[in-house]
Write an enzyme that holds these catalytic residues in place. Structure first.
Site, PDB file in Angstrom:
ATOM      1  N   GLN A 294       0.810  -1.218   0.000  1.00  0.00           N
ATOM      2  CA  GLN A 294       0.000   0.000   0.000  1.00  0.00           C
ATOM      3  C   GLN A 294       0.838   1.260   0.000  1.00  0.00           C
ATOM      4  OE1 GLN A 294      -1.513  -1.066   4.131  1.00  0.00           O
ATOM      5  NE2 GLN A 294      -1.572   1.157   4.293  1.00  0.00           N
TER       6      GLN A 294
ATOM      7  N   HIS B 175      -5.482  -0.979  11.756  1.00  0.00           N
ATOM      8  CA  HIS B 175      -4.916  -1.577  10.550  1.00  0.00           C
ATOM      9  C   HIS B 175      -5.639  -2.876  10.223  1.00  0.00           C
ATOM     10  CE1 HIS B 175      -1.836  -2.175   7.526  1.00  0.00           C
ATOM     11  NE2 HIS B 175      -1.429  -3.312   8.054  1.00  0.00           N
TER      12      HIS B 175
ATOM     13  N   CYS C  70      -5.049   0.100   3.833  1.00  0.00           N
ATOM     14  CA  CYS C  70      -4.896  -1.313   4.208  1.00  0.00           C
ATOM     15  C   CYS C  70      -6.205  -2.081   4.100  1.00  0.00           C
ATOM     16  CB  CYS C  70      -4.335  -1.422   5.621  1.00  0.00           C
ATOM     17  SG  CYS C  70      -5.458  -0.813   6.903  1.00  0.00           S
TER      18      CYS C  70
ATOM     19  N   ASN D  75       0.338  -9.172   5.320  1.00  0.00           N
ATOM     20  CA  ASN D  75       0.258  -7.724   5.468  1.00  0.00           C
ATOM     21  C   ASN D  75       0.278  -7.078   4.082  1.00  0.00           C
ATOM     22  OD1 ASN D  75       0.191  -5.188   6.659  1.00  0.00           O
ATOM     23  ND2 ASN D  75       1.805  -5.636   8.117  1.00  0.00           N
TER      24      ASN D  75
END
Length: 450
Positions: free
Chosen positions: A69, A369, A75, A390
């Protein structure tokens, strides 16, 4: 109860007493030298945690390379689109394929601007300084969001491949656009509030809002590009076979290549605060993006039930979108999220412990997040650690993958997205039939994942 009034100042005698006690504390000088030289985090690292958080899992879904990102707070988009591209990559033999995060980003900012205008109009009778008006003006729009907001965008606008609408400077590095767009929205709030408070009718106010929205659209096209309405999609799959699909729309692409019934995927939260009894549903005032789109709705359950649902979904071959407070007890470079990784209590000889409810109540923690759970290590049927994809690129963690201890899940995971088929019958009935309680705009369950 009468208010307690405290007026006692700090005296020199008090400071001298504190200093003498610290001087007599065994090892104080060693700790001071260590922290002054290395900082708090490095001085409190626990190597036992690093050993325990080995990235080996008994249940694991192969999801390929991670996305990035970059310098943006998207996110929640990346995580959601990752959950959709995982089966797409397997079904169509498209290793490394990504859906366009910028396409969704464009429509999110456009819709958030309209959402802001509508809320400014609806609160125009409230004075400046009112907490709700202040809340709206503090951040007119931002990159962050929640699962239901993503669903609302896809249901209205569909999806496209990243190759059709790639990243731009302002999508990957969003600060300049956010700053300029928020400046415009605040200025427009002056105009809209004045129109309403001067007694203009709805037609006049709506016409001005459309004029302002047209300017927003122009800004977004100049910074993010023009969203495609029709496109051709061609590719070679992993077997080197050529494919071409002509005249696709974002909606037809979504139906053919993703094909999810998005109404099947619902938000399950864990908020043990006293004002949110478990087994009930909640929404948050002002939280959303698409006017008349899908409502943000959460079912609040015990954290062990969130884990059971996540394990069940993983065992069925589906990854799990989740929201957490990623900055807590987290080592970014190694990709470890574990409550035992930093021993700050022992370092300072200070009790920092708080319950999950206390952290929420006293503004110590909230969802910050979103990521994706792609695996879990089960020992005697119980999770001990979780594999996490992630969206920070492959230079952190293990090629972008993190490991989360089960206790970290208990303390800092606040939301998971689950296919309704995995809910217990009573949970599904509650989600589908109960009118959600409306929480205040500033409630921690309204936090946006960045």
């Amino acid at each position: 109860m009468e208010d307690l009034q405290m007026t006692k100042e700090i005296t020199n005698a008090t400071i001298k007493s504190f200093s003498e006690k610290l001087s007599n504390k065994p090892g104080a000088d060693v700790v001071k030298r260590t922290i002054m030289k290395n900082g708090i985090l490095a001085s409190s690292q626990n190597m036992d945690s690093q050993i325990a958080m080995d990235q080996t899992f008994s249940v694991e879904i192969d999801t390929g390379d991670v996305a990035n990102q970059k310098q943006s707070g998207r996110c929640w988009m990346f995580a959601a689109l990752n959950t959709m591209r995982h089966p797409l990559q397997a079904n169509f033999k498209l290793k490394g394929f990504e859906l366009s995060q910028n396409y969704i980003n464009f429509w999110d900012k456009f819709e958030k601007s309209n959402w802001f205008y509508e809320n400014i109009i609806n609160t125009a009778a409230l004075p400046l300084g009112d907490r709700k008006v202040d809340f709206l003006l503090t951040t007119p729009q931002q990159d962050g969001g929640q699962w239901d907001m993503l669903v609302a965008l896809i249901q209205k606008y569909g999806l496209v491949p990243k190759s059709v609408m790639p990243e731009t400077y302002s999508s990957s590095k969003s600060n300049e656009l956010n700053s300029q767009l928020n400046l415009k929205l605040r200025k427009d709030a002056i105009t809209l509030r004045k129109l309403v408070n001067d007694g203009n009718d709805e037609t006049v106010v709506e016409a001005k809002k459309d004029e302002l929205l047209e300017e927003v659209y122009r800004m977004l096209v100049f910074t993010l590009g023009t969203p495609p309405t029709k496109f051709d999609f061609e590719y070679r799959d992993d077997d080197k076979e050529y494919h071409r699909y002509a005249d696709l729309t974002p909606q037809s692409f979504f139906q053919k290549f993703v094909g999810w019934n998005l109404d099947d995927y619902v938000s399950i939260i864990n908020s043990p605060q006293s004002d949110k009894p478990f087994n009930h549903t909640y929404t948050v005032e002002f939280l959303g993006n698409v006017v008349n789109g899908r409502q943000v709705k959460h079912l609040n359950l015990e954290v062990e039930e969130l884990k059971r649902l996540a394990v069940t979904q993983l065992q069925a071959g589906e990854t799990v979108w989740f929201g957490s407070d990623v900055g807590q007890s987290s080592e970014r470079q190694l990709g470890i999220m574990d409550t035992e990784y930093y021993k700050k209590d022992e370092l300072f000889d200070v009790d920092f412990s708080m319950t999950k409810a206390e952290r929420l109540d006293y503004a110590e923690s909230l969802m910050t997040h979103a990521m994706v759970i792609t695996g879990v290590d089960l020992v005697n049927g119980k999770p001990t650690k979780w594999k996490v994809e992630n969206s920070w690129g492959d230079k952190v963690g293990k090629k972008g993958y993190f490991v989360m201890s089960d206790e970290w899940f208990s303390q800092f995971v606040y939301q998971v997205v689950i296919n309704k088929q995995f809910l217990a019958d009573a949970e599904k009935t509650t989600y589908e039939t109960e009118e959600p309680k409306v929480l205040a705009p500033w409630d921690p369950m309204g936090a946006l994942a960045l």
